[in-house]
Design an enzyme around this catalytic site. Sequence first.
Site, mmCIF file in Angstrom:
data_model
loop_
_atom_site.group_PDB
_atom_site.id
_atom_site.type_symbol
_atom_site.label_atom_id
_atom_site.label_comp_id
_atom_site.label_asym_id
_atom_site.label_seq_id
_atom_site.Cartn_x
_atom_site.Cartn_y
_atom_site.Cartn_z
ATOM 1 N N GLY A 1 17.873 43.936 9.160
ATOM 2 C CA GLY A 1 18.000 43.056 7.716
ATOM 3 C C GLY A 1 18.485 41.754 8.471
ATOM 4 O O GLY A 1 19.261 41.096 7.354
ATOM 5 N N SER B 1 27.716 48.701 -1.049
ATOM 6 C CA SER B 1 27.726 47.848 -2.450
ATOM 7 C C SER B 1 28.913 48.235 -3.243
ATOM 8 O O SER B 1 28.834 49.547 -3.528
ATOM 9 C CB SER B 1 26.403 47.628 -2.759
ATOM 10 O OG SER B 1 26.514 46.965 -4.357
ATOM 11 N N LYS C 1 23.856 53.594 -2.278
ATOM 12 C CA LYS C 1 24.984 53.035 -1.537
ATOM 13 C C LYS C 1 25.975 53.744 -1.673
ATOM 14 O O LYS C 1 26.886 53.963 -0.780
ATOM 15 C CB LYS C 1 25.157 51.638 -2.221
ATOM 16 C CG LYS C 1 24.055 50.523 -2.194
ATOM 17 C CD LYS C 1 23.967 49.981 -0.654
ATOM 18 C CE LYS C 1 23.107 48.881 -0.656
ATOM 19 N NZ LYS C 1 22.787 48.364 0.978
ATOM 20 N N TYR D 1 22.816 35.720 -16.255
ATOM 21 C CA TYR D 1 23.469 36.630 -15.791
ATOM 22 C C TYR D 1 24.141 36.581 -14.731
ATOM 23 O O TYR D 1 25.366 37.209 -14.766
ATOM 24 C CB TYR D 1 22.297 37.754 -15.364
ATOM 25 C CG TYR D 1 22.793 39.027 -14.520
ATOM 26 C CD1 TYR D 1 23.409 40.072 -15.519
ATOM 27 C CD2 TYR D 1 22.590 39.288 -13.131
ATOM 28 C CE1 TYR D 1 23.938 41.348 -14.781
ATOM 29 C CE2 TYR D 1 23.430 40.338 -12.454
ATOM 30 C CZ TYR D 1 23.892 41.336 -13.246
ATOM 31 O OH TYR D 1 24.235 42.538 -12.829
ATOM 32 N N TYR E 1 19.409 52.217 -6.506
ATOM 33 C CA TYR E 1 20.233 51.524 -5.458
ATOM 34 C C TYR E 1 21.629 51.968 -5.394
ATOM 35 O O TYR E 1 22.245 52.019 -4.375
ATOM 36 C CB TYR E 1 20.283 50.021 -5.969
ATOM 37 C CG TYR E 1 21.110 49.103 -5.214
ATOM 38 C CD1 TYR E 1 20.449 48.701 -4.085
ATOM 39 C CD2 TYR E 1 22.270 48.479 -5.524
ATOM 40 C CE1 TYR E 1 20.957 47.538 -3.293
ATOM 41 C CE2 TYR E 1 22.677 47.543 -4.747
ATOM 42 C CZ TYR E 1 22.314 47.315 -3.618
ATOM 43 O OH TYR E 1 22.811 46.295 -2.846
ATOM 44 N N SER E 2 22.300 52.397 -6.679
ATOM 45 C CA SER E 2 23.861 52.954 -6.288
ATOM 46 C C SER E 2 23.857 54.342 -6.008
ATOM 47 O O SER E 2 24.863 54.504 -5.179
ATOM 48 C CB SER E 2 24.462 52.907 -7.874
ATOM 49 O OG SER E 2 23.823 53.078 -8.945
ATOM 50 N N ARG F 1 17.638 37.355 7.251
ATOM 51 C CA ARG F 1 17.830 36.301 6.167
ATOM 52 C C ARG F 1 19.189 36.845 5.554
ATOM 53 O O ARG F 1 19.575 38.000 5.719
ATOM 54 C CB ARG F 1 16.796 36.303 5.105
ATOM 55 C CG ARG F 1 16.432 37.482 4.444
ATOM 56 C CD ARG F 1 15.411 37.362 3.221
ATOM 57 N NE ARG F 1 15.590 38.135 2.172
ATOM 58 C CZ ARG F 1 14.659 38.279 1.079
ATOM 59 N NH1 ARG F 1 13.572 37.375 1.102
ATOM 60 N NH2 ARG F 1 14.524 39.006 0.180
ATOM 61 N N ILE G 1 26.816 38.460 -3.867
ATOM 62 C CA ILE G 1 26.777 37.405 -2.842
ATOM 63 C C ILE G 1 25.143 36.690 -2.973
ATOM 64 O O ILE G 1 24.403 37.225 -3.330
ATOM 65 C CB ILE G 1 26.564 38.219 -1.319
ATOM 66 C CG1 ILE G 1 27.782 39.120 -1.279
ATOM 67 C CG2 ILE G 1 26.573 37.219 -0.372
ATOM 68 C CD1 ILE G 1 29.081 38.659 -1.626
HETATM 69 P P1 NAI Z 1 17.943 40.162 1.264
HETATM 70 O O1 NAI Z 1 16.815 40.579 0.513
HETATM 71 O O2 NAI Z 1 17.960 38.629 1.372
HETATM 72 O O3 NAI Z 1 17.951 40.477 2.847
HETATM 73 C C1 NAI Z 1 17.408 41.916 3.255
HETATM 74 C C2 NAI Z 1 17.019 41.900 4.386
HETATM 75 O O4 NAI Z 1 16.649 43.244 4.853
HETATM 76 C C3 NAI Z 1 15.711 40.997 4.856
HETATM 77 O O5 NAI Z 1 16.173 40.667 6.279
HETATM 78 C C4 NAI Z 1 14.667 42.246 4.781
HETATM 79 O O6 NAI Z 1 13.626 41.661 6.078
HETATM 80 C C5 NAI Z 1 15.332 43.264 5.471
HETATM 81 N N1 NAI Z 1 14.530 44.750 4.996
HETATM 82 C C6 NAI Z 1 14.102 44.972 3.873
HETATM 83 N N2 NAI Z 1 13.606 45.932 4.048
HETATM 84 C C7 NAI Z 1 13.483 46.540 5.138
HETATM 85 C C8 NAI Z 1 12.784 47.402 6.039
HETATM 86 N N3 NAI Z 1 12.135 48.472 5.255
HETATM 87 N N4 NAI Z 1 13.083 47.443 7.223
HETATM 88 C C9 NAI Z 1 13.575 46.618 7.870
HETATM 89 N N5 NAI Z 1 14.224 45.629 7.430
HETATM 90 C C10 NAI Z 1 14.121 45.377 6.129
HETATM 91 O O7 NAI Z 1 19.198 40.945 0.977
HETATM 92 P P2 NAI Z 1 20.699 40.466 0.921
HETATM 93 O O8 NAI Z 1 21.337 40.018 -0.443
HETATM 94 O O9 NAI Z 1 20.942 39.805 2.367
HETATM 95 O O10 NAI Z 1 21.396 41.901 1.270
HETATM 96 C C11 NAI Z 1 21.754 42.453 2.545
HETATM 97 C C12 NAI Z 1 22.545 43.741 2.344
HETATM 98 O O11 NAI Z 1 23.458 43.531 1.502
HETATM 99 C C13 NAI Z 1 21.606 44.869 1.542
HETATM 100 O O12 NAI Z 1 21.869 45.984 2.179
HETATM 101 C C14 NAI Z 1 22.115 44.842 0.255
HETATM 102 O O13 NAI Z 1 21.945 45.883 -0.489
HETATM 103 C C15 NAI Z 1 23.646 44.364 0.451
HETATM 104 N N6 NAI Z 1 24.215 43.958 -0.854
HETATM 105 C C16 NAI Z 1 23.898 42.658 -1.195
HETATM 106 C C17 NAI Z 1 24.608 42.109 -2.433
HETATM 107 C C18 NAI Z 1 24.132 40.670 -2.675
HETATM 108 O O14 NAI Z 1 24.875 40.504 -3.779
HETATM 109 N N7 NAI Z 1 23.296 39.878 -2.327
HETATM 110 C C19 NAI Z 1 25.491 42.641 -2.815
HETATM 111 C C20 NAI Z 1 26.103 44.132 -2.206
HETATM 112 C C21 NAI Z 1 25.432 44.474 -1.234
#
Ligand code: NAI
Length: 248
Positions: free
Chosen positions: A14, A143, A160, A201, A156-157, A17, A189
């Site tokens: 991931g 998370s 996690k 929200y 999701y929860s 981005r 975040i």
């Molecule tokens: P995002 O949606 O901006 O990025 C997610 C990343 O995961 C992307 O790079 C995407 O290409 C990759 N991805 C998704 N499905 C995939 C798959 N099947 N195989 C390979 N790569 C895959 O998400 P964000 O916000 O950067 O979140 C990153 C992590 O942090 C996640 O695990 C999310 O659950 C966790 N998180 C995010 C929070 C937030 O407020 N943004 C809060 C708590 C946890």
Amino acid sequence: MKVDLQDKVALVTGGTRGIGLGIAEALAANGAKVALVGTNSEKMQTALAAVRQHGQEAEGYLCNVAVTEEAEKTVEAVLAKFGKLDILVNCAGITRDVPLGAMKDAEWDDVIAVNLRGPFLFTRACSKPMRRAKKGRIVNITSISGLIGNKGQANYSASKAGLIGFTRTVSKELAGKNITVNAVAPGFIETDMTAVLPEVYKVEIKNRIPLGRIGLPQDIANAVLFFVSDEASFVTGQILTVDGGMIR
Ligand code: NAI
């Protein structure tokens, strides 16, 4: 935050981005070579350019983290390219928020597959070279939703919370090989994942954060830097909440 990651090789799922890219850039800025794993080739190119700006080697791997063959091939390719693997950050994650009564099987399965099966597959594959090297650092991005729950996020929860149990168990299994396994539990975040939420929200969430601001990917990256540093060699099985004080 400054740590010495010179000559280390890190794989970030991931990493194309959001939080994952923030982590990848922070690792590179501190001297690590970085392998990025993601699903979107256009985003991968942009992310690679951003990581390489820190003067470190970086390579991209398109892969669905939830598919065994793809995960294993990716880890093999990273080892073939860089010769070793010191750090794994399991950051890829998705949401499919729906109240329980309306949640479709696919919405449950997809989230569990990416958020829980993915880290399992990558940890299993990456722990092999780490065991041989008798050292390694694994950090899972969970998370606060996995700690306290959140309406509309049963899938999701659960994923996690599962990742937290996985982190604690694997930390015990790998400790004898000098591999630490920890997790960071972000609060709210600012990323593409949260950008889609209604403004009202977001304002409500911000009001519930004692430190008075939404978090940034860099806030999570700093916690990851600590866990992967030499200075954290006696820290394993821990879940560090980084949420501006929200769930205290
Ligand atoms: P995002 O949606 O901006 O990025 C997610 C990343 O995961 C992307 O790079 C995407 O290409 C990759 N991805 C998704 N499905 C995939 C798959 N099947 N195989 C390979 N790569 C895959 O998400 P964000 O916000 O950067 O979140 C990153 C992590 O942090 C996640 O695990 C999310 O659950 C966790 N998180 C995010 C929070 C937030 O407020 N943004 C809060 C708590 C946890």
